[in-house]
Write a protein that holds these residues in place. Structure first.
Motif, PDB file in Angstrom:
ATOM      1  N   GLU A  13    -102.263  41.213  49.981  1.00 19.83           N
ATOM      2  CA  GLU A  13    -102.394  40.222  51.043  1.00 19.83           C
ATOM      3  C   GLU A  13    -102.348  38.800  50.477  1.00 19.83           C
ATOM      4  OE1 GLU A  13    -105.571  39.170  54.593  1.00 19.83           O
ATOM      5  OE2 GLU A  13    -105.705  41.096  53.569  1.00 19.83           O
ATOM      6  N   SER A  14    -101.611  37.930  51.149  1.00 23.04           N
ATOM      7  CA  SER A  14    -101.529  36.494  50.855  1.00 23.04           C
ATOM      8  C   SER A  14    -100.910  36.148  49.501  1.00 23.04           C
ATOM      9  CB  SER A  14    -102.916  35.840  50.958  1.00 23.04           C
ATOM     10  OG  SER A  14    -103.439  35.991  52.256  1.00 23.04           O
ATOM     11  N   LYS A  27     -98.989  34.466  42.967  1.00 25.26           N
ATOM     12  CA  LYS A  27    -100.232  33.766  43.264  1.00 25.26           C
ATOM     13  C   LYS A  27    -100.879  34.309  44.528  1.00 25.26           C
ATOM     14  CE  LYS A  27     -98.709  29.290  41.476  1.00 25.26           C
ATOM     15  NZ  LYS A  27     -98.570  27.861  41.784  1.00 25.26           N
ATOM     16  N   VAL A  28    -102.205  34.216  44.543  1.00 26.06           N
ATOM     17  CA  VAL A  28    -102.971  34.478  45.751  1.00 26.06           C
ATOM     18  C   VAL A  28    -103.820  33.240  46.002  1.00 26.06           C
ATOM     19  CG1 VAL A  28    -104.764  35.762  44.473  1.00 26.06           C
ATOM     20  CG2 VAL A  28    -104.577  36.004  46.948  1.00 26.06           C
ATOM     21  N   ILE A  93    -104.053  45.675  40.655  1.00 26.24           N
ATOM     22  CA  ILE A  93    -105.206  45.596  41.556  1.00 26.24           C
ATOM     23  C   ILE A  93    -106.346  44.840  40.880  1.00 26.24           C
ATOM     24  CG2 ILE A  93    -107.054  46.937  42.664  1.00 26.24           C
ATOM     25  CD1 ILE A  93    -104.885  49.098  43.244  1.00 26.24           C
ATOM     26  N   ALA A  94    -106.620  45.177  39.629  1.00 27.77           N
ATOM     27  CA  ALA A  94    -107.699  44.508  38.898  1.00 27.77           C
ATOM     28  C   ALA A  94    -107.414  43.017  38.753  1.00 27.77           C
ATOM     29  CB  ALA A  94    -107.887  45.158  37.535  1.00 27.77           C
ATOM     30  N   ALA A 100    -108.525  36.669  43.552  1.00 34.67           N
ATOM     31  CA  ALA A 100    -108.467  36.519  45.012  1.00 34.67           C
ATOM     32  C   ALA A 100    -109.861  36.269  45.590  1.00 34.67           C
ATOM     33  CB  ALA A 100    -107.872  37.777  45.637  1.00 34.67           C
ATOM     34  N   PRO A 101    -109.927  35.568  46.707  1.00 28.76           N
ATOM     35  CA  PRO A 101    -111.216  35.401  47.390  1.00 28.76           C
ATOM     36  C   PRO A 101    -111.786  36.755  47.792  1.00 28.76           C
ATOM     37  CG  PRO A 101    -109.553  33.931  48.317  1.00 28.76           C
ATOM     38  CD  PRO A 101    -108.842  34.868  47.387  1.00 28.76           C
TER      39      PRO A 101
END
Length: 113
Positions: A13-14, A27-28, A93-94, A100-101
């Protein structure tokens, strides 16, 4: 594995993809969590120190700290010619969850359990 890296990184996401120096950055919310150096078949992830120490133990050296001060901050190279898709996804994922927020990471952390 280049397209697999890109597909997996962009699935979060994002996430945005943009040039970052001579590589591609992912980037997130404006923070880089991964880069992709396609000509050298190498990715680079921003992991926590703990996650870095775990991931470098797998797949016979396919993941290794960046060989300078950045490696001490968790930046970890991935040899895309030697890593499995499953380990790549777990490492992405890590890395995503490291920057990420919290509101964006909950669903990925739940999937891991």
């Amino acid at each position: 594995m280049i397209e697999t890296f890109r597909r997996l990184a962009l699935a979060f996401e994002s996430v945005t993809e943009a040039p970052h120096h001579e590589v591609i950055g992912f980037k997130v919310k404006g923070k880089i969590f991964a880069t992709l150096n396609a000509p050298h078949q190498r990715g680079c992830l921003r992991l926590s120190g703990f996650d870095q120490s775990l991931f470098i133990k797998f797949e016979d050296g396919a993941l290794y700290p960046v060989p300078n001060k950045w490696g001490k901050y968790g930046w970890t190279n991935i040899d895309l010619s030697r890593v499995s898709e499953e380990l790549l996804q777990d490492a992405l994922i890590a890395a995503y969850c490291a920057v990420a927020p919290k509101g964006l990471t909950a669903r990925y952390l739940e999937e891991e359990e």
